[in-house]
Design a protein around this motif. Structure first.
Motif, mmCIF file in Angstrom:
data_model
loop_
_atom_site.group_PDB
_atom_site.id
_atom_site.type_symbol
_atom_site.label_atom_id
_atom_site.label_comp_id
_atom_site.label_asym_id
_atom_site.label_seq_id
_atom_site.Cartn_x
_atom_site.Cartn_y
_atom_site.Cartn_z
ATOM 1 N N ALA A 272 -1.005 3.609 -6.948
ATOM 2 C CA ALA A 272 -0.920 2.328 -6.242
ATOM 3 C C ALA A 272 -0.718 2.529 -4.746
ATOM 4 C CB ALA A 272 0.225 1.500 -6.820
ATOM 5 N N ALA A 273 0.165 3.463 -4.389
ATOM 6 C CA ALA A 273 0.427 3.738 -2.974
ATOM 7 C C ALA A 273 -0.815 4.305 -2.290
ATOM 8 C CB ALA A 273 1.598 4.703 -2.837
ATOM 9 N N LEU A 274 -1.514 5.210 -2.982
ATOM 10 C CA LEU A 274 -2.724 5.809 -2.412
ATOM 11 C C LEU A 274 -3.826 4.761 -2.221
ATOM 12 C CD1 LEU A 274 -2.942 9.218 -4.320
ATOM 13 C CD2 LEU A 274 -2.468 8.881 -1.891
ATOM 14 N N LEU A 275 -3.977 3.854 -3.194
ATOM 15 C CA LEU A 275 -4.974 2.792 -3.066
ATOM 16 C C LEU A 275 -4.695 1.926 -1.841
ATOM 17 C CD1 LEU A 275 -5.400 1.580 -6.771
ATOM 18 C CD2 LEU A 275 -7.140 2.680 -5.341
ATOM 19 N N THR A 276 -3.435 1.563 -1.669
ATOM 20 C CA THR A 276 -3.057 0.745 -0.516
ATOM 21 C C THR A 276 -3.280 1.496 0.783
ATOM 22 O OG1 THR A 276 -1.364 -0.348 -1.866
ATOM 23 C CG2 THR A 276 -1.183 -0.592 0.526
ATOM 24 N N TYR A 277 -2.895 2.761 0.806
ATOM 25 C CA TYR A 277 -3.020 3.570 2.021
ATOM 26 C C TYR A 277 -4.495 3.755 2.405
ATOM 27 C CZ TYR A 277 -2.516 7.489 5.246
ATOM 28 O OH TYR A 277 -2.569 8.295 6.356
ATOM 29 N N ILE A 278 -5.333 4.101 1.422
ATOM 30 C CA ILE A 278 -6.754 4.333 1.697
ATOM 31 C C ILE A 278 -7.440 3.047 2.157
ATOM 32 C CG2 ILE A 278 -8.973 4.946 0.646
ATOM 33 C CD1 ILE A 278 -7.378 6.865 -1.203
#
Length: 287
Positions: A272-278
């Motif tokens: 979830a964090a990676l999706l938001t960051y990307i």
């Protein structure tokens, strides 16, 4: 480095420090009253912010016109701490953790309504993935007494209002001034309760209380400045990284068992964090 990336790093740093704070809280035992723990949680922050403000020549408590909302931020932040400590002490940890992780959803709502932030397409799915991950880790049974569960829900509510106001004060009030106001409020609010319910700590407990203050103080600074770097609704999801840190630190220092559901939950939080960051990085480059 773009402000969004700085905000994500600061939020993760804050989540790590608050997770680290849970270790001395756990190790200090049940002999230290809640208000005494909250007092030490904030007294270190008070002195640290006072020194930094004096060195920079800033304002200790802010301008008169900002006092009403600064008071609301400090009050709700204080109530968030009290309800958190109470819920943790009187209910199943999985139940408490899951309910308190409703805070980012509330922040997204308050930010949209009061700060006029646009909710991006990725934010709601990412929040849902992170919340499911939190539920996997916490493994809630919801068989605790109703009142402590209500306190955990109130903690999420109070925290969401407090953190939304941190974003509101961006470019209006200096970050250290907000921290000084909050820590002073908490310390003064705790003193009357400590007078009638003070436990003299042992040397070990005193060390744990000081560590609570150090981790909590620097965690508060990182949190405050994270909300000044990016939109509140976007940055709040990185607070879920604390789940990963809590599991790792609990395994290392408290000997807590690392099971498969925890691994699955941590993986979902990271995704979830990676999706938001990307998504945010691509959006920033496009703009």
């Amino acid at each position: 480095m773009p402000n969004r990336q700085k905000g994500a790093i600061l939020m993760c740093a804050s989540a790590f420090l608050f997770s680290a704070m849970q270790i001395p809280i756990n190790m200090s035992g049940t002999s230290i009253p809640i208000m005494e723990q909250v007092f030490f949680r904030n007294i270190v922050t008070l002195f640290l912010s006072f020194i930094l403000i004096k060195r920079s020549g800033g304002s200790l408590f802010g301008k008169k016109e900002n006092q009403p909302l600064l008071f609301v931020r400090s009050l709700f932040g204080f109530l968030g701490l009290i309800t958190q400590f109470y819920a943790v002490a009187h209910a199943n940890q999985g139940d408490v953790s899951t309910l308190m992780k409703l805070s980012p959803f509330m922040i997204t709502l308050w930010a949209a309504v009061f700060l006029k932030e646009k909710i991006k397409k990725i934010q709601i799915p990412a929040l849902l993935i992170a919340f499911v991950g939190a539920a996997f880790v916490a493994n809630p049974a919801f068989n605790s007494n109703l009142f402590p569960l209500f306190m955990a829900f109130l903690c999420a509510f109070f925290s969401s209002v407090s953190y939304t106001l941190l974003a509101y004060f961006k470019n209006k009030v200096d970050g250290m001034t907000i921290i000084m106001h909050f820590s002073t409020f908490c310390v003064l609010a705790c003193i009357p309760f400590m007078i009638f319910d003070f436990a003299v700590p042992t040397l070990k407990e005193l060390l744990m209380l000081i560590l609570i203050g150090v981790f909590g103080g620097f965690g508060q600074i990182a949190l405050t400045y994270a909300y000044r770097m990016a939109p509140a609704a976007e940055i709040s999801i990185y607070n879920y990284s604390g789940i990963v840190f809590s599991i790792i630190l609990g395994y290392i220092f408290l000997g807590e068992i690392l099971n498969m559901t925890s691994v699955i939950g941590c993986s979902l939080v990271i995704i979830a964090a990676l999706l938001t960051y990307i998504f945010s990085s691509r959006k920033s480059k496009t703009n």
